[in-house]
Design an enzyme around this catalytic site. Structure first.
Site, PDB file in Angstrom:
ATOM      1  N   GLY A  88       7.683 -19.629  29.191  1.00 49.43           N
ATOM      2  CA  GLY A  88       6.259 -19.630  29.515  1.00 49.43           C
ATOM      3  C   GLY A  88       5.473 -18.698  28.613  1.00 49.43           C
ATOM      4  N   GLY A 105       1.451 -16.515  28.561  1.00 52.13           N
ATOM      5  CA  GLY A 105       0.200 -16.157  29.217  1.00 52.13           C
ATOM      6  C   GLY A 105      -0.786 -15.623  28.202  1.00 52.13           C
ATOM      7  N   MET A 123      -1.658 -12.520  27.664  1.00 51.51           N
ATOM      8  CA  MET A 123      -1.249 -11.279  27.020  1.00 51.51           C
ATOM      9  C   MET A 123       0.208 -11.271  26.589  1.00 51.51           C
ATOM     10  SD  MET A 123      -3.059  -8.483  29.544  1.00 51.51           S
ATOM     11  CE  MET A 123      -2.098  -7.167  28.817  1.00 51.51           C
ATOM     12  N   VAL A 129       7.009 -15.222  28.044  1.00 49.77           N
ATOM     13  CA  VAL A 129       8.094 -15.012  28.996  1.00 49.77           C
ATOM     14  C   VAL A 129       9.325 -15.772  28.513  1.00 49.77           C
ATOM     15  CG1 VAL A 129       8.839 -15.193  31.395  1.00 49.77           C
ATOM     16  CG2 VAL A 129       6.424 -14.801  30.868  1.00 49.77           C
ATOM     17  N   LYS A 151       9.268 -10.519  30.120  1.00 49.91           N
ATOM     18  CA  LYS A 151       7.881 -10.697  29.682  1.00 49.91           C
ATOM     19  C   LYS A 151       7.638  -9.741  28.520  1.00 49.91           C
ATOM     20  CE  LYS A 151       4.647 -11.304  32.653  1.00 49.91           C
ATOM     21  NZ  LYS A 151       3.652 -11.081  33.734  1.00 49.91           N
ATOM     22  N   ASP A 165      -5.395 -11.523  40.369  1.00 50.23           N
ATOM     23  CA  ASP A 165      -5.248 -12.782  39.628  1.00 50.23           C
ATOM     24  C   ASP A 165      -4.447 -13.793  40.458  1.00 50.23           C
ATOM     25  OD1 ASP A 165      -5.629 -14.499  37.532  1.00 50.23           O
ATOM     26  OD2 ASP A 165      -3.949 -13.741  36.344  1.00 50.23           O
TER      27      ASP A 165
END
Length: 662
Positions: free
Chosen positions: A19, A21, A23, A26, A41, A135
């Site tokens: 994955g 994001g 910032m 992952v 991460k 979030d």
């Protein structure tokens, strides 16, 4: 670049990327110390040099690491390596709530409430420790293969201990509270608002506010009233609708005071879904004292028990709806467990669950107490203890090892290599891999470079082996300026010659002892570069490190002949003689490049339509005048069925769409 096979902190082997994001990225990895899969991460390279982003990334780790709850993704480790900042967390196999909603369209009220309760419990645990998530959105909620709902990605969470905290609107604007949209004060009620929006999407299949850009959506959160969820879900019970409406009030004072209050109403809604018990404060009543109805312990116990029963997803699917369950995530046993509607079995099972839960809770408490006491008295060592590194450069190896033992390092933590040099006396530490003041994990290895030949340290290069038992004597023999220096030099030369014969070293004999010493020093600084082509990156790094050759960077390329994760080429040819600590770069194979295709599927109707793609087992909704983009598909063509939603003119149509090759 992080590629398959790379080791992070000499412990975590990267398996694949799972994955990305705003910032960070992952990766799924293998923890070789504890033998388990983890998720790592890693802060994106463009942010790693930005002090503000690094601070937020560290704050995320520090905030989340203190949270331990069944409905929160656990944090295992935090660290940095060569300017790369990373967090190691629990790897949860499953799908996001966003994907789940996309597959189902709308969730029935019991399923929506059960998911909301589990999410709420995770948020409640965070709020009790003064942490605001900031979030909450379906993309940050994971439904595991066991049916457990977990909240993840405390990406902009901070400890809410300061009275000056304001929001940075970094989360998805579709779920951001009005106070986040205007960069105002944020507290637990902001998470309540976001959870209310998530619940709205679960029961309706859509978000309440949407627009062409983030500014337009933020303005709607601030100014516009949302369409009641019952407009899209006519069968929605009044209790759940009012819970959603109360949670998403634009004024924080009109929302639930705490997430715990919201959880209580959610439990009530499971027991009495059609009862109008939710009280929404009017704007004119703000500031007035409110009388809250009290719940007896008996009522609380009954509500909690029935809520626990409803946490089992008991949606009644017919055979046609089984497509919502991907075999990768939901097997037959899972379906049977979560879709049993017989009351007698539910009651019996709940009695067993309550009994077993009590036993498990008791055992857990004992284990936790033992763990706390064991850790306090250093009986157990959970995780890797970290110490501040000291400076041992310039000290004799034995003294250095003694000093390092004083801060907790033992022989398993220290790897010694030798290098002949005129700059240091034999046996003196020339270099250490972790600098003074840096944090060092006792699960890691400290590399020490020591002056001299390893054989000298073992006494094999002495002038008189019967009289010499340490490297100090060897040093004095080689550096002696006394009247016996000539004899010592001759003895040393003779023995070095023997050593060359027996040990196959690369020293060159010379008639002059001084010339011989110079030649030895020069040749000892050169090492032959080994071939690492065909090895994995981790294996190649280990082989090169043993030769004191430093891998500074890697790149990756597709290759039809070299398997994925193995070295295609190296920047220095095998066999070339180079100085110790020479840097080298590697090219890592990405495997054979597979042809992939991109698709753009437009809505042909004058209103919303649904789509389904048989080959991908994918379905969803396309808005009016909109389109969907699907990338990296291995199939060259897809069969797409487009159906106008109720009230939109037109008939369903099936198309065979040709993809565009990448």
């Amino acid at each position: 670049m992080i590629t398959q096979g790379v080791f992070i902190a000499d412990r975590y082997e990267v398996i694949d990327k799972v994955g990305a994001g705003g910032m960070s990225d992952v990766y799924r990895a293998k923890d070789h110390i504890l033998g388990r899969e983890v998720a790592i991460k890693i802060l994106k390279q463009e942010f790693s040099e930005d002090a503000t982003f690094v601070a937020k990334f560290r704050t995320e780790a520090q905030s989340a690491a203190g949270l331990e709850h069944p409905n929160i993704v656990n944090i295992y480790d935090v660290g940095s390596e060569n300017g790369m900042y990373f967090i190691v967390m629990e790897y949860v196999e499953g799908i996001t709530l966003k994907t789940y909603i996309e597959k189902k369209g709308q969730l029935n009220f019991k399923e929506a409430i059960s998911i909301a309760i589990q999410v709420g419990r995770g948020i409640e645990a965070a709020h009790q420790k003064g942490i605001i998530h900031r979030d909450i959105k379906p993309q940050n909620i994971i439904i595991s293969t066991e049916g457990k709902v977990k909240v993840t990605d405390f990406g902009i969470a901070r400890a809410a201990s300061s009275n000056t905290i304001h929001a940075d609107v970094m989360g998805s604007v579709h779920y951001s509270s009005p106070e986040q949209a205007r960069n105002g004060f944020v507290d637990g009620k902001s998470d309540i608002y976001s959870l209310g929006i998530v619940m709205y999407e679960m029961v309706t299949g859509r978000v309440p506010f949407d627009g062409d850009n983030t500014v337009a959506i933020a303005i709607q959160h601030l100014q516009e009233e949302m369409v009641a969820p019952s407009a899209y879900a006519p069968d929605l019970p009044i209790s759940l609708e009012k819970i959603i409406l109360k949670a998403t009030m634009k004024s924080p004072d009109r929302r639930y005071p705490t997430i715990s209050d919201m959880l209580m109403d959610l439990k009530k809604a499971l027991v009495s879904p059609n009862e109008d018990f939710v009280q929404i404060m009017e704007a004119s009543d703000l500031g007035k004292t409110q009388v809250m109805s009290r719940i007896t312990p008996e009522q609380e116990e009954s509500i909690t028990k029935k809520a626990a029963q409803a946490l089992i997803f008991d949606d009644e699917y017919d055979d046609d709806e089984e497509e919502y369950y991907d075999d990768e995530y939901y097997d037959d046993e899972y379906d049977d467990e979560y879709y049993d509607d017989e009351d007698e079995e539910d009651d019996s099972r709940m009695d067993k669950i309550i009994t077993i839960s009590g036993i498990v809770a008791g055992i857990a408490i004992v284990v936790i107490l033992v763990a706390i006491l064991g850790t306090h008295f250093d009986i157990f060592k959970f995780g890797a203890k970290k110490v501040e590194m000291i400076n041992v450069v310039g000290t004799q190896l034995e003294e250095a090892e003694s000093q390092l033992a004083g801060i907790g390092l033992d022989e398993d933590n220290i790897l010694v290599s030798y290098e002949d040099t005129d700059d240091y006396e034999d046996g003196v530490v020339m270099n250490q891999s972790t600098k003074e003041g840096d944090e060092f994990s006792l699960n890691d290895t400290l590399r020490l470079t020591v002056a001299g030949d390893e054989s000298a340290d073992n006494g094999s290069a002495s002038g008189d082996s019967s009289n010499q038992d340490s490297k100090d004597n060897s040093s004095s023999s080689s550096n002696s300026t006394s009247s016996n220096s000539s004899n010592s030099s001759n003895n040393s030369t003779s023995n070095n010659a023997n050593s060359n014969t027996n040990n196959a070293t690369t020293q060159t004999p010379a008639t002059d002892s001084n010339a011989n010493t110079s030649t030895d020093a020069d040749s000892s600084k050169k090492v032959a570069v080994p071939s690492v082509v065909g090895l994995t990156q981790a294996e190649a790094t280990t082989v090169l490190d043993a030769k004191n050759i430093v891998v500074t960077s890697t790149s990756s390329e597709f290759s039809d002949s070299v398997p994925q994760g193995q070295v295609i080429s190296q920047s220095i040819a095998p066999g070339e003689m180079v100085a110790a600590n020479t840097t080298i770069t590697l090219v890592i194979s990405k495997g054979a490049k597979a042809t992939t295709y991109n698709y753009t599927i437009a809505n042909p109707f004058e209103g919303d339509c649904t789509y389904s793609i048989a080959e991908l087992n994918k379905s969803g909704t396309i808005p009016k005048s909109g389109a969907i983009n699907i990338s990296d598909v291995t199939k060259s063509q897809l069969t797409v069925t487009l159906t106008p939603v109720e009230g939109v003119e037109g008939t369903a149509q099936t198309q065979t769409v040709q993809g565009t090759a990448n």
